[in-house]
Design an enzyme around this catalytic site. Structure first.
Site, PDB file in Angstrom:
ATOM      1  N   TYR A 232      -2.228  -0.190  10.249  1.00 14.33           N
ATOM      2  CA  TYR A 232      -2.275  -0.515   8.817  1.00 14.33           C
ATOM      3  C   TYR A 232      -0.983  -0.080   8.134  1.00 14.33           C
ATOM      4  O   TYR A 232      -0.387  -0.826   7.351  1.00 14.33           O
ATOM      5  CB  TYR A 232      -3.481   0.157   8.165  1.00 14.33           C
ATOM      6  CG  TYR A 232      -3.677  -0.227   6.716  1.00 14.33           C
ATOM      7  CD1 TYR A 232      -4.357  -1.394   6.372  1.00 14.33           C
ATOM      8  CD2 TYR A 232      -3.176   0.563   5.692  1.00 14.33           C
ATOM      9  CE1 TYR A 232      -4.535  -1.750   5.050  1.00 14.33           C
ATOM     10  CE2 TYR A 232      -3.337   0.212   4.367  1.00 14.33           C
ATOM     11  CZ  TYR A 232      -4.029  -0.950   4.045  1.00 14.33           C
ATOM     12  OH  TYR A 232      -4.186  -1.308   2.739  1.00 14.33           O
TER      13      TYR A 232
ATOM     14  N   SER B 239       0.845  -1.187   0.000  1.00 10.70           N
ATOM     15  CA  SER B 239       0.000   0.000   0.000  1.00 10.70           C
ATOM     16  C   SER B 239       0.879   1.234   0.000  1.00 10.70           C
ATOM     17  O   SER B 239       1.985   1.223   0.556  1.00 10.70           O
ATOM     18  CB  SER B 239      -0.903   0.020   1.239  1.00 10.70           C
ATOM     19  OG  SER B 239      -1.563   1.262   1.378  1.00 10.70           O
TER      20      SER B 239
END
Length: 288
Positions: A165, A152
């Site tokens: 995250y 990501s």
């Protein structure tokens, strides 16, 4: 690069075997459909058994693919090892592995430890388990193969808010870079590694609070098409743009983040009010 291109051509062929985690929806499902359309056999894994079986049935009906659907908790090493063993027992080989399973959640720095554990179990440990369970066997097979791990942009630029995250995806980047180096260092190894870094993508994790695709988002199919193009070109870092953010803007954001270290700025200075004008000027210098 020639070796990478030949691996791509060799892998995405009829009869080759793809193992995809997080396959019930989003980028995983789109990748499964991409592989099935090329005549590959599929081993699809996801924690959501109902959605997984529905996806397998839909792809089999559309493409006539041989599909083995295995509900799997990638946060458990024994479950991923069972996934590997079942894939090899059923099809005798694994040519493409995509460690794609992921989850979001409110992983604020001082947030719920259970949320942190859940995010890290799937996003980071799921990738580590996949690499450690599959890669040695794929290397020992002695033929072209590809491993893709889904990262990501948050794992690179580290925006404040969802630290768990960010950490999980930063870890995926580190693991995948180490994997690529290890593979390159093994004489005769024909396994290639790639880090997929999607942009804003309309998936199950991003569609709340609306089921209408935002104009700025790419579809999972667009991400997979771009991934295939860049794998074929030999890119390790597959940094996807979207309808709002160009690759040049991504590059500038990542460079600014790295320069927090080299320029001894406060961490995450991009979001620091005192550096707002400097960041704007930095973008303007690059025509952004």
């Amino acid at each position: 690069m020639t070796q990478t291109i030949s691996a791509f051509v060799a892998v995405f062929q009829p009869g080759q075997v793809a193992v995809i985690t997080g396959a019930a929806g989003g980028i995983g499902r789109a990748t499964a459909a991409f592989c099935a359309a090329r005549g590959m056999k599929l081993v699809l894994a996801d924690f959501n058994e109902t959605a997984l079986l529905a996806t397998a049935d839909a792809i089999a009906a559309q493409h006539g693919a041989q599909i083995l659907a295995l509900p799997t908790d990638v946060g458990r090493r024994d479950a991923v090892e069972q996934l590997r063993d079942t894939a090899y027992d059923r099809f005798g080989q694994v040519d493409f592995l995509m460690n794609n399973a992921g989850r979001s959640g409110d992983g604020a720095l001082f947030g719920d430890p259970a949320v942190w554990e859940a995010i890290l179990d799937v996003n980071l440990w799921g990738v580590i388990h996949g690499v450690q369970a599959f890669a040695p066997r794929m290397m020992a097979d002695g033929k072209p193969a590809i491993i893709v791990n889904t990262g990501s942009k948050q794992g690179i630029t580290q925006p404040p808010g969802n630290t768990a995250y960010n950490l999980s995806k930063a870890g995926v980047k580190a693991v995948t870079e180490a994997l690529a180096h290890e593979l390159r260092s093994q004489p005769g190894c024909q396994v290639q590694a790639h880090l997929l870094v999607p942009g804003f993508t309309f998936t199950g994790m991003t569609r709340v609070p609306t089921d209408a695709k935002p104009a700025g988002a790419w579809t999972p199919d667009e991400v997979v098409a771009f991934m295939a193009e860049r794998m074929a070109a030999g890119d390790f870092y597959i940094i996807c743009p979207d309808n709002d953010v160009t690759r040049d803007l991504d590059n500038a954001r990542m460079l600014w983040t790295a320069m927090d270290v080299t320029e001894n700025r406060p961490p995450l200075s991009r979001w620091h009010p005192g550096y707002a004008e400097a960041f704007k000027a930095f973008l303007a210098e690059r025509g952004l």
